[in-house]
Design a protein around this motif. Structure first.
Motif, PDB file in Angstrom:
ATOM      1  N   TYR A  70       0.838  -1.206   0.000  1.00 35.66           N
ATOM      2  CA  TYR A  70       0.000   0.000   0.000  1.00 35.66           C
ATOM      3  C   TYR A  70       0.873   1.257   0.000  1.00 35.66           C
ATOM      4  O   TYR A  70       0.618   2.209  -0.753  1.00 35.66           O
ATOM      5  CB  TYR A  70      -0.932  -0.004   1.210  1.00 35.66           C
ATOM      6  CG  TYR A  70      -2.034   1.024   1.119  1.00 35.66           C
ATOM      7  CD1 TYR A  70      -3.014   0.940   0.137  1.00 35.66           C
ATOM      8  CD2 TYR A  70      -2.086   2.093   2.010  1.00 35.66           C
ATOM      9  CE1 TYR A  70      -4.023   1.888   0.036  1.00 35.66           C
ATOM     10  CE2 TYR A  70      -3.084   3.048   1.920  1.00 35.66           C
ATOM     11  CZ  TYR A  70      -4.052   2.938   0.923  1.00 35.66           C
ATOM     12  OH  TYR A  70      -5.034   3.884   0.826  1.00 35.66           O
ATOM     13  N   MET A  71       1.926   1.245   0.826  1.00 36.53           N
ATOM     14  CA  MET A  71       2.825   2.403   0.870  1.00 36.53           C
ATOM     15  C   MET A  71       3.562   2.567  -0.459  1.00 36.53           C
ATOM     16  O   MET A  71       3.765   3.684  -0.937  1.00 36.53           O
ATOM     17  CB  MET A  71       3.825   2.252   2.017  1.00 36.53           C
ATOM     18  CG  MET A  71       3.199   2.411   3.396  1.00 36.53           C
ATOM     19  SD  MET A  71       4.407   2.572   4.738  1.00 36.53           S
ATOM     20  CE  MET A  71       5.174   0.949   4.710  1.00 36.53           C
ATOM     21  N   GLU A  76       4.581   5.383  -5.530  1.00 32.79           N
ATOM     22  CA  GLU A  76       4.694   5.313  -6.990  1.00 32.79           C
ATOM     23  C   GLU A  76       3.696   6.251  -7.666  1.00 32.79           C
ATOM     24  O   GLU A  76       4.008   6.878  -8.685  1.00 32.79           O
ATOM     25  CB  GLU A  76       4.470   3.872  -7.469  1.00 32.79           C
ATOM     26  CG  GLU A  76       5.632   2.941  -7.150  1.00 32.79           C
ATOM     27  CD  GLU A  76       5.428   1.533  -7.700  1.00 32.79           C
ATOM     28  OE1 GLU A  76       4.354   1.295  -8.306  1.00 32.79           O
ATOM     29  OE2 GLU A  76       6.328   0.694  -7.542  1.00 32.79           O
ATOM     30  N   THR A  77       2.499   6.356  -7.096  1.00 35.20           N
ATOM     31  CA  THR A  77       1.475   7.249  -7.650  1.00 35.20           C
ATOM     32  C   THR A  77       1.915   8.706  -7.541  1.00 35.20           C
ATOM     33  O   THR A  77       1.798   9.481  -8.499  1.00 35.20           O
ATOM     34  CB  THR A  77       0.132   7.061  -6.912  1.00 35.20           C
ATOM     35  OG1 THR A  77      -0.305   5.708  -7.062  1.00 35.20           O
ATOM     36  CG2 THR A  77      -0.926   7.997  -7.467  1.00 35.20           C
ATOM     37  N   VAL A  78       2.421   9.070  -6.372  1.00 37.42           N
ATOM     38  CA  VAL A  78       2.891  10.444  -6.152  1.00 37.42           C
ATOM     39  C   VAL A  78       4.035  10.777  -7.115  1.00 37.42           C
ATOM     40  O   VAL A  78       4.052  11.848  -7.737  1.00 37.42           O
ATOM     41  CB  VAL A  78       3.350  10.635  -4.685  1.00 37.42           C
ATOM     42  CG1 VAL A  78       4.095  11.960  -4.524  1.00 37.42           C
ATOM     43  CG2 VAL A  78       2.164  10.584  -3.738  1.00 37.42           C
ATOM     44  N   ASN A  79       4.988   9.849  -7.250  1.00 40.14           N
ATOM     45  CA  ASN A  79       6.126  10.077  -8.150  1.00 40.14           C
ATOM     46  C   ASN A  79       5.670  10.202  -9.611  1.00 40.14           C
ATOM     47  O   ASN A  79       6.210  11.010 -10.378  1.00 40.14           O
ATOM     48  CB  ASN A  79       7.143   8.942  -8.026  1.00 40.14           C
ATOM     49  CG  ASN A  79       7.873   8.976  -6.684  1.00 40.14           C
ATOM     50  OD1 ASN A  79       8.012  10.034  -6.072  1.00 40.14           O
ATOM     51  ND2 ASN A  79       8.335   7.819  -6.227  1.00 40.14           N
ATOM     52  N   LYS A  93      -7.111   8.280  -5.322  1.00 41.87           N
ATOM     53  CA  LYS A  93      -7.619   7.054  -4.705  1.00 41.87           C
ATOM     54  C   LYS A  93      -7.675   5.916  -5.724  1.00 41.87           C
ATOM     55  O   LYS A  93      -7.266   4.781  -5.431  1.00 41.87           O
ATOM     56  CB  LYS A  93      -9.005   7.304  -4.112  1.00 41.87           C
ATOM     57  CG  LYS A  93      -9.573   6.127  -3.346  1.00 41.87           C
ATOM     58  CD  LYS A  93     -10.914   6.482  -2.716  1.00 41.87           C
ATOM     59  CE  LYS A  93     -11.482   5.285  -1.950  1.00 41.87           C
ATOM     60  NZ  LYS A  93     -12.800   5.612  -1.332  1.00 41.87           N
ATOM     61  N   TYR A  94      -8.152   6.222  -6.924  1.00 43.93           N
ATOM     62  CA  TYR A  94      -8.261   5.199  -7.964  1.00 43.93           C
ATOM     63  C   TYR A  94      -6.877   4.712  -8.408  1.00 43.93           C
ATOM     64  O   TYR A  94      -6.641   3.511  -8.561  1.00 43.93           O
ATOM     65  CB  TYR A  94      -9.037   5.757  -9.161  1.00 43.93           C
ATOM     66  CG  TYR A  94      -9.045   4.831 -10.356  1.00 43.93           C
ATOM     67  CD1 TYR A  94      -9.911   3.732 -10.393  1.00 43.93           C
ATOM     68  CD2 TYR A  94      -8.162   5.024 -11.432  1.00 43.93           C
ATOM     69  CE1 TYR A  94      -9.910   2.858 -11.476  1.00 43.93           C
ATOM     70  CE2 TYR A  94      -8.150   4.163 -12.512  1.00 43.93           C
ATOM     71  CZ  TYR A  94      -9.022   3.083 -12.526  1.00 43.93           C
ATOM     72  OH  TYR A  94      -9.018   2.215 -13.586  1.00 43.93           O
ATOM     73  N   LEU A  95      -5.957   5.672  -8.610  1.00 41.70           N
ATOM     74  CA  LEU A  95      -4.610   5.308  -9.067  1.00 41.70           C
ATOM     75  C   LEU A  95      -3.878   4.437  -8.039  1.00 41.70           C
ATOM     76  O   LEU A  95      -3.216   3.458  -8.392  1.00 41.70           O
ATOM     77  CB  LEU A  95      -3.799   6.576  -9.347  1.00 41.70           C
ATOM     78  CG  LEU A  95      -4.223   7.404 -10.561  1.00 41.70           C
ATOM     79  CD1 LEU A  95      -3.401   8.677 -10.643  1.00 41.70           C
ATOM     80  CD2 LEU A  95      -4.069   6.590 -11.852  1.00 41.70           C
ATOM     81  N   VAL A  96      -4.013   4.809  -6.767  1.00 42.10           N
ATOM     82  CA  VAL A  96      -3.369   4.027  -5.698  1.00 42.10           C
ATOM     83  C   VAL A  96      -3.966   2.627  -5.640  1.00 42.10           C
ATOM     84  O   VAL A  96      -3.238   1.635  -5.529  1.00 42.10           O
ATOM     85  CB  VAL A  96      -3.516   4.741  -4.335  1.00 42.10           C
ATOM     86  CG1 VAL A  96      -3.096   3.816  -3.201  1.00 42.10           C
ATOM     87  CG2 VAL A  96      -2.680   6.012  -4.303  1.00 42.10           C
ATOM     88  N   THR A 101      -3.598  -3.133  -6.189  1.00 39.11           N
ATOM     89  CA  THR A 101      -4.186  -4.398  -6.677  1.00 39.11           C
ATOM     90  C   THR A 101      -3.189  -5.157  -7.550  1.00 39.11           C
ATOM     91  O   THR A 101      -3.080  -6.391  -7.457  1.00 39.11           O
ATOM     92  CB  THR A 101      -5.478  -4.120  -7.474  1.00 39.11           C
ATOM     93  OG1 THR A 101      -6.407  -3.417  -6.648  1.00 39.11           O
ATOM     94  CG2 THR A 101      -6.105  -5.422  -7.952  1.00 39.11           C
ATOM     95  N   ALA A 102      -2.448  -4.421  -8.371  1.00 47.34           N
ATOM     96  CA  ALA A 102      -1.448  -5.055  -9.239  1.00 47.34           C
ATOM     97  C   ALA A 102      -0.340  -5.697  -8.413  1.00 47.34           C
ATOM     98  O   ALA A 102       0.115  -6.811  -8.712  1.00 47.34           O
ATOM     99  CB  ALA A 102      -0.856  -4.011 -10.191  1.00 47.34           C
ATOM    100  N   LEU A 103       0.080  -5.023  -7.357  1.00 47.43           N
ATOM    101  CA  LEU A 103       1.125  -5.564  -6.481  1.00 47.43           C
ATOM    102  C   LEU A 103       0.621  -6.797  -5.723  1.00 47.43           C
ATOM    103  O   LEU A 103       1.323  -7.805  -5.600  1.00 47.43           O
ATOM    104  CB  LEU A 103       1.588  -4.499  -5.483  1.00 47.43           C
ATOM    105  CG  LEU A 103       2.409  -3.341  -6.065  1.00 47.43           C
ATOM    106  CD1 LEU A 103       2.573  -2.226  -5.034  1.00 47.43           C
ATOM    107  CD2 LEU A 103       3.785  -3.831  -6.518  1.00 47.43           C
TER     108      LEU A 103
END
Length: 253
Positions: A70-71, A76-79, A93-96, A101-103
């Motif tokens: 989750y972290m 990764e989303t922020v970057n 929220k959607y991007l995270v 989910t992929a991880l």
């Protein structure tokens, strides 16, 4: 908006900090579970009780993996947003959730087996059983005296620090080569060599490991308990001998 939307990530940073605090609670829980399992082995409890603590460790490892994912998804989303500088504010929220989910879809049981604290748990259990089975065998009257003396001597040799040549009070184990040292002694050598910009060779005679690092050292709780137990048995024997000698003297005189 020219140059991309201006987005503040202060709130995100605050959330990440809170999540890292949660991770420290998980680590504390795993440390407690390890100590409880060692207590069970030391008191010769049922194997099922020890196995239940291993299940607890695996549950903690699962939580730790999920929290790490989750972290990582947040970071990764922020970057990605900082790199792409989108015109419109995206749905964080959607991007995270998408990245998380992929991880999680790549999870496997082997991930849990590789958890650092779970590995330490298994290693300490193995050492604890080895140490206390040895002590139990030493107390078996069926063993010949010469074999018992050899076993005790070998056990006591494992208690001696290769640096100080004294019995260890706070033993630490090198994760790389498996050798143990007195914590203060090895850390002092590492610090001195660091100032000299030199590497530290494992002080155990015959060991080829030539780069001992502080980050590779972990407390050897199993060995410490074995040393403490051996010392308690020695004191008990001395007290019994002293009591016997005093009683004999009283009878004779």
């Amino acid at each position: 908006m020219p140059g991309g939307a201006r987005i503040s990530f202060n709130c995100v940073d605050s959330c990440l900090s809170s999540l890292k605090n949660c991770q420290s609670y998980i680590n504390t829980g795993m440390d407690i579970a390890t100590h409880v399992a060692l207590d069970l082995v030391e008191s010769f409890n049922d194997v099922e009780d020890v196995n239940s603590m291993e299940n607890v460790m695996l549950e903690y490892a699962t939580m730790d993996r999920e929290l790490n994912h989750y972290m990582r998804a947040i970071e990764e989303t922020v970057n990605q947003i900082k790199r792409e500088k989108p015109e419109n504010i995206p749905d964080l929220k959607y991007l995270v959730k998408e990245k998380f989910t992929a991880l999680e879809s790549k999870n496997s049981d082997s991930d849990l087996q590789r958890n650092e604290k779970y590995i330490y748990f298994k290693d300490q259990l193995k050492e604890m059983r080895k140490q206390f089975c040895r002590q139990s065998d030493n107390g078996n009257e069926a063993i010949e005296q010469i074999d018992e003396d050899i076993a005790v001597t070998q056990s006591q040799m494992n208690f001696i620090c290769p640096i100080t040549q004294m019995e260890m009070k706070r033993p630490v184990r090198n994760k790389v080569c498996g050798h143990t040292y007195e914590e203060d002694a090895i850390l002092k050598i590492i610090q001195t060599r660091k100032q000299q910009k030199k590497k530290v060779r494992c002080p155990k005679i015959g060991c080829s490991h030539a780069d001992v690092k502080g980050s590779d050292l972990v407390p050897d709780e199993a060995l410490k308990r074995a040393i403490d137990s051996q010392n308690k048995q020695s004191w008990s024997t001395l007290e019994k001998s002293a009591g016997y000698a005093a009683a004999t003297k009283e009878i004779c005189y």
